[in-house]
Each structure stands twice: as C-alpha cells, then as structure tokens.
Write an enzyme that holds these catalytic residues in place. Structure first.
Site, PDB file in Angstrom:
ATOM      1  CG  ASN A   9       7.329  -8.592  24.743  1.00  0.00           C
ATOM      2  OD1 ASN A   9       8.392  -9.197  24.232  1.00  0.00           O
ATOM      3  ND2 ASN A   9       6.523  -7.961  23.783  1.00  0.00           N
ATOM      4  NE  ARG A  93       5.021 -11.729  22.106  1.00  0.00           N
ATOM      5  CZ  ARG A  93       4.590 -10.750  21.029  1.00  0.00           C
ATOM      6  NH1 ARG A  93       4.854  -9.604  21.589  1.00  0.00           N
ATOM      7  NH2 ARG A  93       4.509 -11.379  19.965  1.00  0.00           N
ATOM      8  CG  HIS A 181       2.011 -12.032  15.771  1.00  0.00           C
ATOM      9  ND1 HIS A 181       1.991 -11.732  14.396  1.00  0.00           N
ATOM     10  CD2 HIS A 181       2.453 -11.242  16.137  1.00  0.00           C
ATOM     11  CE1 HIS A 181       2.901 -10.860  14.270  1.00  0.00           C
ATOM     12  NE2 HIS A 181       3.208 -10.428  15.268  1.00  0.00           N
ATOM     13  NE  ARG A 241       9.786  -8.822  11.990  1.00  0.00           N
ATOM     14  CZ  ARG A 241       8.997  -9.152  12.686  1.00  0.00           C
ATOM     15  NH1 ARG A 241       8.425 -10.599  12.746  1.00  0.00           N
ATOM     16  NH2 ARG A 241       8.647  -8.643  14.188  1.00  0.00           N
ATOM     17  NE  ARG A 285       1.743   6.153  14.237  1.00  0.00           N
ATOM     18  CZ  ARG A 285       2.103   5.953  15.721  1.00  0.00           C
ATOM     19  NH1 ARG A 285       1.349   6.342  16.503  1.00  0.00           N
ATOM     20  NH2 ARG A 285       2.904   5.135  15.934  1.00  0.00           N
ATOM     21  CB  ILE A 329      -1.582  -1.153  11.434  1.00  0.00           C
ATOM     22  CG1 ILE A 329      -0.195  -0.603  11.301  1.00  0.00           C
ATOM     23  CG2 ILE A 329      -2.328  -0.980   9.799  1.00  0.00           C
ATOM     24  CD1 ILE A 329       0.707  -1.329  10.229  1.00  0.00           C
ATOM     25  N   GLY A 330      -4.397  -2.423  12.548  1.00  0.00           N
ATOM     26  CA  GLY A 330      -5.559  -3.305  12.693  1.00  0.00           C
ATOM     27  C   GLY A 330      -6.628  -2.475  13.362  1.00  0.00           C
ATOM     28  CD  GLU A 331      -5.689  -3.249  18.883  1.00  0.00           C
ATOM     29  OE1 GLU A 331      -5.510  -2.174  19.608  1.00  0.00           O
ATOM     30  OE2 GLU A 331      -5.217  -4.093  19.177  1.00  0.00           O
ATOM     31  CD  GLU A 379       0.564  -9.790  21.308  1.00  0.00           C
ATOM     32  OE1 GLU A 379       0.536  -8.457  21.472  1.00  0.00           O
ATOM     33  OE2 GLU A 379       1.532 -10.272  20.555  1.00  0.00           O
TER      34      GLU A 379
END
Ligand code: ADP
Length: 394
Positions: A9, A93, A181, A241, A285, A329-331, A379
């Site tokens: 990647n 990727r 994504h 972004r 964080r 962040i989601g995890e 991914e």
C-alpha cells in the site's frame, strides 16, 4: 521455504507492506511493516504476526530513499527472513479503478496505462499506488501482480446513487460518484455472515472511521450508497480532509480569495477536517485528550456530520438493521461510538455501555432495535485473498 504473497500500500512518502503465507488456507500473516519518511529520515519497521518487532533500520535525517530502493529493501528483508520466503505474487492497493475496473485485475502494461489515466480522479493516491507496480514489473517482469481497487466494491450501486445532477456532456466523461474504502467494506461484508446473519442479509451501515473516513450502506452485503463520491474528499470530515462542501465555496476561494486549483486541493485534502477545525491535530486521540474548545468543537462537528450522513444512508436503505464501526477510530474509540449512537437514538439504536467500553464485538443493548457492532477491518488480507484467487495459486 514458504511461498508468500506480498501486499503493498504505497503512498507519497511511505510504503506499508504485509506478507501472507500463501500455503495456509486462511492466508496467515507472516510479517508486516512499513517504510515511512521516504524523503526525510527514512525508517523501516517490521513486525511479526503477534506484533513483535522483527527489524528496524534508519537511513539518517539527511537521507532520501527512492521508491525503487525501498521496494528492493522490503523484498530483500522478506526473502531472507526466518530461513527464507519465496515471493509468488504481489497485490497492490489502488485507490481508483474508474468505471471499468469493477474487479481486481492482473496488472499488465495495458492495465497500468488505463489506470494512469485515472490519476486526476485521485490526485493524492493514484500515482503513488501505481509506482511500485511499474518498479516491480521492471525489476522482475515474471512476478504476477494484482491491482485491487478501493472503488470496485461500490460497482453494485444503482445509477441514482452514483449520478450527479450535471449535464450529460460532463457526466459522460466519468464524472460520477464512485465511493472508496471498498476493500475495507468488502472485508466486513465477507466477515458479517460469521458474526451476524441479520447484518449480513439486512440493511447495514458500515462506518469506516480512520484517518480517511466514509460510510457505506449495504443491502445483503452489497454496496447501495456511500458518503464518498467522485473523489475521496467527499462525505464525512476526516483527519485533514473537509468532506462535503458546497461547490459554491470552491468558487468563492477562486474568485474572492484568489486561490488556484493546487492551493484549493491543499486546503481541502491536507489542511481541513479535524486538523483544520481544531487548529491542533488530525489525530483523534490528541483531540479527545485536549481541553481546548476548538478540539471539542472539531469532535462535535465530526460526530454531528456522521449522524447526518447516517440519516441519509438509512433513507437510502429504507430502514436500518445494523450499524458497524471499523478502522482506527471506529475500532478503538468508545467515546466516539457513544456520541454517534446518542445522535442515532431516533432510529432505535441503544448501546450497552460495558460492551462498548470493551470494544465489542456486539455493543448494542438487548433492547436496541438495531444491532451495533465493532469489527476490525483488514484491507491487506482482502488484497491477499484477491491476489491468490487471481493468480490461481493453491
Ligand atoms: P488509516 O486511515 O491511516 O489506516 P487508522 O485506521 O489507523 O488510519 O485510524 C487512525 C485514526 O484512529 C487516528 O485519528 C487515531 O487518532 C485514531 N485512533 C487510534 N486509536 C485510537 C483510540 N484508542 N482512541 C481514539 N482514536 C484512536
């Protein structure tokens, strides 16, 4: 000597890599790592599957490392690691597959020439993603290489979901929503049947909240709508972004502030989002740990916009059975998930506080009308699977 598939990647100044054991049925991770700071203080780091450090190398503050040398170094490290590995294929990727590449593709010269043409649609990523493919093709022409696209998973979206309300003379040039994504969403879609058949078969929104962030509405595991559009700057505010922006703002920046296209690009991709709003950091964080009012406002705006986009995707799905959080962040941020869930109470979401604090996997309360899940994405593994399938090995 093990047969391995290498996954790359590549970005503008870093290359992330993972190697998978091609002989193990579930493609066990052999090692992973990255070379960062290619053009200032390059640094190589590699870890094994349990996170133990395997190697580190620094080239010094004044050094520059071209992509060629970086890839050669990664290849050499992999070949010599633990009794030696035999590289059988490389998966990459690639952010944009355009209208034509709706599946992973063997990266032939003709395919690369087509992919080069999509560079203006992903100015920050495409050129860098493609560079290692050409380098490896030159260094080792017989090595099978596979390009896996972040757009491909969204190819199932209908015409209404991807159309812009622009004249055909413009849209016929490929100016439409694509969504990104996709490798992350595909990994989640493949994992869901083992975790929640209801989420796998039903109306599910997946929130990929990392440095880049987007959300995808899935029906029976297929993408029907997403927050990212023509480029990966659309939708949610991200680390740097801006996400959704009235196109009139861009005209104002040109006409009233005298900015040119490159300056606007720099503004919307690199100087906006959490960083731009807080003026402090793009890192969630850091913002969560800060008492500064600007940091608090940036987080408020971030979760407010997730809530608004969730409403839009629920409308596209005509209801909601499950919500999945994934990526950095989601995890890992129970606090952000709590705030998002609070704004989504209207659609029947209730969290179980303890399960949320423990990062799931199921974090919804028994009384919640919608199942809420935390599922770590992968991914790189998705790319390795595609690569193995396409080269027909094992
Ligand atoms: P990328 O999109 O570059 O792959 P990640 O998916 O790793 O990025 O997500 C990076 C984001 O995740 C950063 O904003 C980081 O602050 C955030 N993050 C990582 N761990 C935590 C945590 N424990 N709490 C809150 N945010 C976190």
């Amino acid at each position: 000597m093990a047969d391995v598939i290498l996954v790359l990647n590549a970005g503008s100044s870093s290359i992330k890599f993972s190697a998978f054991d091609a002989e193990s049925q579930d493609l066990a991770l052999v090692l992973r790592g990255q070379i960062e700071g290619l053009f200032s203080a390059p640094r190589f780091l590699a870890f094994d599957q349990s996170g133990e450090q395997l190697g580190v190398k620094e080239w010094g503050a004044a050094a520059r490392l071209e992509h060629e040398s970086a890839i050669a170094y990664i290849g050499e490290f992999l070949r010599s690691h633990r009794g030696g590995n035999r590289l059988i294929a490389v998966g990459h990727r690639v952010v944009h597959g355009g209208r034509h590449f709706t599946q992973p593709a063997l990266a032939t010269t003709e395919v690369l020439d087509e992919l080069d043409k999509l560079a203006p649609l992903a100015p920050l990523h495409q050129v860098h993603n493609l560079k290692p493919i050409r380098i490896i093709a030159t260094q080792n022409p017989a090595m099978p290489q596979v390009a896996c696209f972040d757009t491909a998973f969204h190819a199932t979206q209908g015409e209404l979901a991807y159309a812009f309300a622009l004249p055909e003379s413009i849209t016929s040039r490929g100016v439409r929503r694509y969504g990104f994504h996709g490798l992350s969403y595909e990994y989640i879609a493949k994992a869901l049947p083992h975790i929640s058949p209801e989420a796998a078969n039903g109306r599910t929104v997946v929130a990929h909240l990392g440095n880049g962030a987007s959300m995808c509405a899935m029906l029976g595991g297929r993408s029907v709508a997403s927050t990212m559009g023509f480029t990966a700057v659309d939708g949610l505010p991200m680390g740097t972004r801006c996400g959704n922006l009235d196109p009139g703002v861009i005209l104002y920046l040109f006409d009233e502030l005298g900015m040119n296209a490159r300056e606007v690009e720099d503004l919307v991709y690199r100087r906006s989002g959490l960083l731009g709003v807080s003026g402090i950091s793009s890192d969630m964080r850091t913002l969560l740990a800060s008492d500064d009012a600007r940091a608090r406002f940036a987080i408020e705006l971030y979760t407010y916009r997730i809530g608004r986009e969730l409403g839009s995707l629920v409308a596209a799905l005509d209801g909601l059975d499950a919500l999945v959080f994934t990526a950095g962040i989601g995890e890992r941020s129970a606090e952000i998930r709590r705030r998002v869930a609070e704004k989504a109470r209207w659609c029947g979401i209730e969290l179980d506080e303890n399960a949320n604090a423990a990062d799931g996997p199921r974090i919804s309360a028994a009384s919640s009308k919608v199942g809420v899940w935390v599922i770590p994405t992968n991914e790189e593994l998705m790319i390795a699977r595609h690569t193995r399938n396409l080269i027909g090995a094992h």
